[in-house]
Design a protein around this motif. Structure first.
Motif, PDB file in Angstrom:
ATOM      1  N   ALA A 316       0.727  -1.131   0.134  1.00  9.81           N
ATOM      2  CA  ALA A 316       0.039  -0.106  -0.014  1.00  9.81           C
ATOM      3  C   ALA A 316       0.993   1.284   0.203  1.00  9.81           C
ATOM      4  N   LEU A 317       1.965   1.196   0.801  1.00  7.05           N
ATOM      5  CA  LEU A 317       2.988   2.533   0.907  1.00  7.05           C
ATOM      6  C   LEU A 317       3.468   2.479  -0.256  1.00  7.05           C
ATOM      7  N   THR A 318       3.978   1.535  -1.002  1.00  6.34           N
ATOM      8  CA  THR A 318       4.740   1.615  -2.188  1.00  6.34           C
ATOM      9  C   THR A 318       4.092   2.255  -3.139  1.00  6.34           C
ATOM     10  N   ILE A 319       2.663   1.817  -3.362  1.00  3.96           N
ATOM     11  CA  ILE A 319       1.689   2.406  -4.360  1.00  3.96           C
ATOM     12  C   ILE A 319       1.367   3.840  -4.241  1.00  3.96           C
ATOM     13  N   ALA A 320       1.459   4.214  -2.800  1.00  2.00           N
ATOM     14  CA  ALA A 320       1.323   5.670  -2.617  1.00  2.00           C
ATOM     15  C   ALA A 320       2.402   6.428  -2.886  1.00  2.00           C
ATOM     16  N   VAL A 321       3.784   5.861  -2.597  1.00  2.00           N
ATOM     17  CA  VAL A 321       4.944   6.590  -3.310  1.00  2.00           C
ATOM     18  C   VAL A 321       4.927   6.533  -4.748  1.00  2.00           C
ATOM     19  N   ILE A 322       4.584   5.482  -5.530  1.00  2.00           N
ATOM     20  CA  ILE A 322       4.641   5.683  -6.674  1.00  2.00           C
ATOM     21  C   ILE A 322       3.606   6.520  -7.516  1.00  2.00           C
ATOM     22  N   THR A 323       2.410   6.611  -6.543  1.00  2.74           N
ATOM     23  CA  THR A 323       1.277   7.647  -7.104  1.00  2.74           C
ATOM     24  C   THR A 323       1.851   9.030  -7.327  1.00  2.74           C
ATOM     25  N   VAL A 324       2.727   9.227  -6.082  1.00  2.00           N
ATOM     26  CA  VAL A 324       3.498  10.705  -5.974  1.00  2.00           C
ATOM     27  C   VAL A 324       4.159  11.016  -7.129  1.00  2.00           C
ATOM     28  N   THR A 325       4.968   9.927  -7.502  1.00  2.00           N
ATOM     29  CA  THR A 325       5.808   9.845  -8.978  1.00  2.00           C
ATOM     30  C   THR A 325       5.146  10.359 -10.063  1.00  2.00           C
ATOM     31  N   ALA A 326       3.856   9.562 -10.332  1.00  2.83           N
ATOM     32  CA  ALA A 326       3.111   9.487 -11.326  1.00  2.83           C
ATOM     33  C   ALA A 326       2.482  10.954 -11.413  1.00  2.83           C
TER      34      ALA A 326
END
Length: 431
Positions: A316-326
């Motif tokens: 979940a946290l990995t997807i959250a950080v990737i969301t910031v990148t996107a």
């Protein structure tokens, strides 16, 4: 058109963890090479294709591009191994060459600069929404395993390839090359739009007369913008091609098993917020005047956030950080593309936009290949993601350097800069 374009281009990323790599016996490096070789064919014909569009008109040329790439995209249904996959990816790049810069040029021939930022933002919304809608769609198609006697990932290639042919044919009848040909505009609207665009073109060419295509190749700003764009594209395609594979790894990390549709929905998560952020970020730039930080800050945020995803500790946290990148990548891209057509016109604009897109898309080849090769070498995604961060931070730094150089030129010669006033005057200084 852009929605289908990006879906066909990245469909290989959905097929990879859902049977294609196993059926074709592909290593991570082979998959990365096949993904990236698309950009070799794309790069070889990018500039000639855009000059052809300038000569023959958008209606015929963009339709031709769509129909030809649709035919190649459908052919992926029957790919047999690494060699045929690589050949088809190369041919897909050849077929698609010129679409994106051609669309940017087409919009610049239709939309006055004061409105161009918001129009490019609406156009660019297709890219994140491709994943928001396309990832679950790909999942649904992959679930149709056995349809027509095909494996699910082959059904997916067939399903996403056919629309390109259909929309390409429709574009022949719908697109118009210039405002004067638009039957949905009144005569007064046609005249106002034509006069506005002609006045802008004359202002950009004032003092230089006709601006030939070779001007773009001699412009230091064009080359600098190409390097900046490289960083964004490197980050974009590292995510696009390997995010589905990273999500596949979540199953081992969490001990859960995700269905094909669930994987598609998880893949889509970062892109919906990215579309929202892109809309409001671009609207702010449009209303308040494009500033260099509208491009540099997202590059900085993306460069810092993507390596942090490696240490998130949970899916979940990995997807959250990737969301910031996107969000960072998509916030910058539409604002970036307002710059070249502010100081280039005519054949120089066609060549300049194509050159920036061509050199920038070297990142599209480099990112998947280097990511896959370094993963095979190191056994993880740590080093590849730090490389992504490096290139995006380089883009941020170069954007600041470019803006300062433009301000210095403006102070000396009264030329507009990227940090000046309203959007209609927001540009890297011409010349």
């Amino acid at each position: 058109m852009f929605f289908i374009n990006y879906l066909d281009r990245t469909a290989i990323g959905f097929a990879s963890p859902n049977g294609m790599n196993d059926d074709l016996a592909l290593s991570a490096a082979q998959f990365g090479f096949a993904s990236g070789v698309f950009f070799i064919g794309y790069i070889l014909l990018e500039i000639p294709s855009n000059l052809a569009l300038h000569r023959f008109g958008a209606r015929i040329w963009l339709a031709r591009i769509m129909i030809s790439w649709g035919v190649v995209a459908v052919a992926f249904t029957w790919v047999q191994g690494f060699t045929s996959l690589t050949v088809l990816r190369f041919l897909l790049g050849v077929a698609e060459a010129g679409f994106f810069p051609g669309a940017i040029l087409f919009l610049s021939l239709w939309v006055p600069s004061a409105y161009r930022g918001r129009i490019l933002m609406l156009f660019y919304l297709a890219q994140p929404l491709t994943t928001v809608i396309g990832a679950p769609l790909a999942g649904l198609l992959i679930q149709q395993h056995g349809l027509f006697g095909l494996a699910g990932w082959r059904v997916m290639f067939l399903g996403v390839g056919l629309p390109a042919i259909i929309i390409g044919i429709a574009a022949l009848f719908y697109l118009k090359d210039r405002p004067a040909d638009a039957t949905w505009l009144t005569r007064a609207e046609q005249e106002w739009l034509t006069d506005s665009l002609r006045a802008e073109s004359s202002a950009k060419s004032e003092g230089t007369g006709h601006v030939p295509a070779r001007f773009a190749f001699r412009s230091g700003r064009v080359w600098m913008l190409s390097i900046i764009y490289f960083g964004f594209i490197y980050g974009l395609y590292a995510l696009a091609f390997f995010l589905p594979t990273i999500i596949e790894g979540f199953q081992d990390q969490s001990g859960q098993s995700f269905g094909v549709l669930a994987k598609g929905l998880i893949t889509a998560i970062p892109y919906l917020p990215a579309a929202v952020v892109m809309y409001f970020w671009s609207r702010h730039a449009s209303r308040n005047g494009l500033k260099s930080w509208h491009i540099a800050v997202p590059a900085l945020v993306g460069g810092v956030s993507i390596p942090l995803a490696l240490y998130a500790g949970s899916p979940a946290l990995t997807i959250a950080v990737i969301t910031v990148t996107a969000c960072a990548i998509f916030a910058a891209l539409p604002n970036f593309w307002t710059l070249p057509t502010q100081f280039l016109t005519g054949a120089a604009a066609a060549a300049g936009v194509a050159l920036i897109n061509t050199l920038g898309n070297l990142g599209g080849f480099s990112a998947p290949y280097i990511t896959g090769a370094v993963h095979d070498w190191t056994g993880g995604y740590e080093a590849p993601m730090f490389l992504v961060g490096f290139f995006m931070l380089l883009s941020a730094l170069l954007m600041v350097v470019l803006a300062r150089s433009a301000r210095a030129r403006g102070a000396e010669g009264g030329e507009p800069t990227v940090d000046e006033g309203a959007e209609g005057r927001s540009s890297v200084a011409p010349g």
